[in-house]
Design an enzyme around this catalytic site. Sequence first.
Site, PDB file in Angstrom:
ATOM      1  N   GLU A 105      30.163  50.445  32.351  1.00  0.00           N
ATOM      2  CA  GLU A 105      30.485  51.799  32.798  1.00  0.00           C
ATOM      3  C   GLU A 105      30.821  52.726  31.635  1.00  0.00           C
ATOM      4  O   GLU A 105      31.391  52.303  30.627  1.00  0.00           O
ATOM      5  CB  GLU A 105      31.711  51.762  33.718  1.00  0.00           C
ATOM      6  CG  GLU A 105      31.477  51.095  35.040  1.00  0.00           C
ATOM      7  CD  GLU A 105      32.737  51.083  35.875  1.00  0.00           C
ATOM      8  OE1 GLU A 105      32.705  50.474  36.960  1.00  0.00           O
ATOM      9  OE2 GLU A 105      33.768  51.647  35.470  1.00  0.00           O
ATOM     10  N   CYS A 146      34.498  58.492  28.045  1.00  0.00           N
ATOM     11  CA  CYS A 146      35.187  57.198  28.031  1.00  0.00           C
ATOM     12  C   CYS A 146      34.119  56.124  27.939  1.00  0.00           C
ATOM     13  O   CYS A 146      33.155  56.136  28.709  1.00  0.00           O
ATOM     14  CB  CYS A 146      36.018  57.044  29.305  1.00  0.00           C
ATOM     15  SG  CYS A 146      36.910  55.481  29.422  1.00  0.00           S
ATOM     16  N   CYS A 157      36.368  42.273  31.719  1.00  0.00           N
ATOM     17  CA  CYS A 157      37.614  42.198  30.969  1.00  0.00           C
ATOM     18  C   CYS A 157      38.331  40.889  31.271  1.00  0.00           C
ATOM     19  O   CYS A 157      38.324  40.412  32.405  1.00  0.00           O
ATOM     20  CB  CYS A 157      38.521  43.382  31.336  1.00  0.00           C
ATOM     21  SG  CYS A 157      40.048  43.476  30.368  1.00  0.00           S
ATOM     22  N   CYS A 179      44.830  42.147  34.333  1.00  0.00           N
ATOM     23  CA  CYS A 179      45.844  43.061  34.877  1.00  0.00           C
ATOM     24  C   CYS A 179      45.687  43.151  36.394  1.00  0.00           C
ATOM     25  O   CYS A 179      44.583  43.312  36.908  1.00  0.00           O
ATOM     26  CB  CYS A 179      45.723  44.438  34.242  1.00  0.00           C
ATOM     27  SG  CYS A 179      46.045  44.440  32.466  1.00  0.00           S
ATOM     28  N   CYS A 208      43.785  46.263  38.237  1.00  0.00           N
ATOM     29  CA  CYS A 208      42.556  46.803  37.638  1.00  0.00           C
ATOM     30  C   CYS A 208      41.304  46.126  38.194  1.00  0.00           C
ATOM     31  O   CYS A 208      41.253  44.903  38.345  1.00  0.00           O
ATOM     32  CB  CYS A 208      42.614  46.611  36.118  1.00  0.00           C
ATOM     33  SG  CYS A 208      41.190  47.308  35.252  1.00  0.00           S
ATOM     34  N   CYS A 246      38.624  52.548  35.860  1.00  0.00           N
ATOM     35  CA  CYS A 246      37.822  51.562  35.140  1.00  0.00           C
ATOM     36  C   CYS A 246      37.387  50.414  36.037  1.00  0.00           C
ATOM     37  O   CYS A 246      38.200  49.820  36.740  1.00  0.00           O
ATOM     38  CB  CYS A 246      38.620  51.002  33.959  1.00  0.00           C
ATOM     39  SG  CYS A 246      39.085  52.241  32.755  1.00  0.00           S
TER      40      CYS A 246
END
Length: 349
Positions: free
Chosen positions: A93, A106, A113, A117, A120, A334
């Site tokens: 993205e 961004c 990832c 977290c 997220c 995100c």
Amino acid sequence: MKKVNICGLPLNELKEQFKSEDIAPFRAAQVMEWLYKRAAADFSQMDNLPLSLREKLAMKYDLGLGSLVAQLTSKDGKTTKSLIEFADKMAVETVLMRQSYGNSICVSSQAGCAMGCSFCASTLHGVARNLSFGEIMAQALYNLRASKAPINNIVLMGSGEPLQNYDNVLSFIREVHEKYSLNIGYRNITLSTCGIVPRIYDLAQEDLPITLSISLHAPQDELRSELMPINRKYPLHDVLAVADYYAQKTKRRVTYEYILIDHINDNEEQIKALVSILRGKLANVNLIPVNPVLERGFNRPSNKRVQHFQQSLLKQHINATVRREMGADINAACGQLRNKYMQEKTKKS
């Protein structure tokens, strides 16, 4: 024969490549101008190069810009979120934000990832791999073409942990700063990290006055570890110490990102603790009401709670802002577009 990827290749290296192909080195500067200044997407558009050279370049070189596979634009037209797919079918993205003071983008540093977290979407499928220097650059160049205007600010805050892809991220930062490239001032570049302490010490030595943004999200170790597993490896004390070192070394104010989750980390207890750990520091707190992710189950606080949190910090002389929301109607947080894409791929396979 595998083509040489030009995207993200420094000018001096492209000159050497061209010399080895008996192409005049000054042609490398022309190609770079088309790529970075005129937003060319194909060698055929570079019409100040001889046709024979354009054909030769197309046979031996690849611009490596990836392909658009999904896109969402907000109703006000100011925010566009794009999913770019590369040769191995890996998609990432990137977001373009059109603002009164210029265009901000961004970019992602990893496909997925590994930080885990709890709030997220980027972590839902884990991390597939690091992005190459050229793949990070390709996101910037896609947004340059989409904006039809210069890029003014770059934020490394998309999917992934930038400091886990340190070398490629640093190469990208240095390259976009070059005058022949996007000519972005270092002070207009922000790197967002979960707090990879050793790498922040490394970054402080790089002599790059970029803005460091640290994902804090809780002012107590127990709660932060629940929200951000990385805190078990690099606890608050260590993160705050390296942030102070970075601010002292670079003379740059550190930004602490703080996602506000309703009745989880937005209570009076957290306000007092946050004031306690940040008082007197060269820092700013950027408050971000959580963008709900269906799989996570967290709720956004009311505007009243957000305002109370901010005003409580300000009264204690802690500089605090509430991030201006852009793209809320397209789930611009995100990982959400990539997550949907991954789910659809899974259904088809």
